[in-house]
Design an enzyme around this catalytic site. Structure first.
Site, short mmCIF file in Angstrom:
data_model
loop_
_atom_site.label_atom_id
_atom_site.label_comp_id
_atom_site.label_asym_id
_atom_site.label_seq_id
_atom_site.Cartn_x
_atom_site.Cartn_y
_atom_site.Cartn_z
N GLU A 1 63.74 42.76 54.39
CA GLU A 1 64.39 43.95 53.82
C GLU A 1 63.81 44.24 52.45
O GLU A 1 63.63 43.30 51.67
CB GLU A 1 65.90 43.72 53.71
CG GLU A 1 66.57 43.59 55.08
CD GLU A 1 68.09 43.45 55.00
OE1 GLU A 1 68.65 43.63 53.91
OE2 GLU A 1 68.70 43.16 56.03
N HIS B 1 71.00 48.23 55.79
CA HIS B 1 71.94 47.23 55.25
C HIS B 1 73.09 47.92 54.48
O HIS B 1 73.30 47.67 53.30
CB HIS B 1 71.21 46.23 54.33
CG HIS B 1 71.96 44.94 54.17
ND1 HIS B 1 71.36 43.71 54.12
CD2 HIS B 1 73.29 44.68 54.04
CE1 HIS B 1 72.26 42.76 53.96
NE2 HIS B 1 73.46 43.32 53.92
O1 LIG Z 1 76.99 40.08 52.41
C1 LIG Z 1 77.46 41.21 52.34
O2 LIG Z 1 78.64 41.44 52.01
C2 LIG Z 1 76.58 42.34 52.70
O3 LIG Z 1 75.25 41.92 52.63
C3 LIG Z 1 76.76 43.49 51.80
O4 LIG Z 1 76.43 43.06 50.57
P1 LIG Z 1 75.86 44.11 49.50
O5 LIG Z 1 76.97 45.08 49.32
O6 LIG Z 1 75.56 43.27 48.35
O7 LIG Z 1 74.68 44.74 50.12
#
Ligand SMILES: O=C(O)[C@H](O)COP(=O)(O)O
Length: 309
Positions: free
Chosen positions: A265, A284
């Protein structure tokens, strides 16, 4: 002396302001993409706030010469060497629960969209085609089985939404047996891993990325899924073999897939995904909505204020 906080990925503005009112805050969401600048900024901070992209290990961890707390604006901890942080006396604080609804809504939406198929018709309908016959075999989710791999907070909330849509729900969790209180109301059946894979119409992953889950959905397990089933991955990319999944979609073994997370990613150009039928790819974002960003950010701000008091 005022404590110093470094926030190197995006955070909801009111929570940042709340921290600014008490501490010396550097808020720079571009730092995550600039290793040398990030490491320079780490020196002397008392707390670091990250999302899922900052790798809190190695040189970055070494640069945190004074840090006592790492706030994680999310729940997955695979980007943080938690053992090394703890060995250095640093507490790692995740935003457990705060983005669960966003993820659960993403999963049931993907299940609805992928089984029904109708939303792919926009270009054809606008172009004056009328693909009604072709789309007449769309499927409902009511009465079909959602299989959850991982039955923690996010899995349990996903089950609740799915039950509300009339789906049956079965769940496997390596840490839970059938006597676990999460199964006590009898609405979700505790199942083995193979049973979930082989019998669910929609399989959704809710496990962290660990040595034991890396590559869990390899070609063999994807092949063992029910023909026409749908796979939803909002957990971590390393859990699913992306090429094997793409192949299963192209061969028509799977009926659809939604991937929100990837082995690399940001996802580089990925020819294996080109031409895959009924595939949803998102960057994501399953756990990120305006509301969850507010909840996650506010919770981490509260915890930092408490931890640095
Ligand atoms: O682990 C998580 O909660 C997800 O990856 C989302 O995390 P982020 O909001 O930091 O992308």
């Amino acid at each position: 002396m005022t404590h110093r906080i470094l926030i190197c990925e995006f955070m909801d503005a009111p929570a940042v302001e709340r921290l600014r009112a008490r501490f010396d805050v550097v808020y720079d969401p571009t730092l995550v993409d600039d290793g040398p600048r990030l490491r320079a900024a780490c020196a002397g901070v008392d707390a670091l706030v990250v999302r899922n992209r900052t790798q809190v290990r190695g040189e970055t961890l070494a640069a945190l010469d004074r840090c006592r707390v790492v706030g994680r604006l999310g729940v997955g901890l695979d980007n943080i060497d938690v053992a090394a942080c703890e060995a250095r006396g640093m507490r790692v604080i995740p935003a457990t629960g705060a983005n669960a609804l966003s993820v659960a809504e993403y999963v049931v939406t993907a299940a609805l969209v992928l089984r029904r198929g109708a939303w792919s018709a926009t270009p054809d309908v606008a172009a004056g085609k009328w693909p009604r016959n072709a789309l007449s075999s769309g499927r409902e989710v009511g009465g079909c089985t959602l299989g959850l791999i991982g039955f923690g907070g996010i899995g349990q909330l996903t089950a609740k939404l799915a039950l509300g849509l009339g789906m049956g729900v079965i769940a496997f969790d390596a840490m839970m047996d059938a006597d676990h209180p999460a199964f006590a109301d009898g609405r979700v059946a505790c199942a083995g891993l193979d049973e979930v894979i082989q019998t669910a119409d929609v399989v959704s992953l809710h496990v962290p990325l660990l040595d034991s889950t890396r590559g869990l959905f390899d070609a063999a397990r994807i092949a063992a899924m029910k023909p026409g089933a749908v796979l939803v991955n909002t957990a971590r990319g390393g859990i699913v073999d992306e090429a094997a999944l793409a192949d299963a979609l192209k061969r028509g073994h799977l009926g659809g897939a939604a991937l929100d997370v990837f082995n690399d990613e940001p996802l580089p150009r990925s020819p294996h995904f080109e031409g895959c039928p009924n595939l949803l790819l998102t960057p994501h974002i399953a756990g990120v909505t305006a509301e969850s960003n507010e909840r996650v950010s506010s919770l981490i701000a509260d915890k930092l204020i408490e931890a640095l008091a």
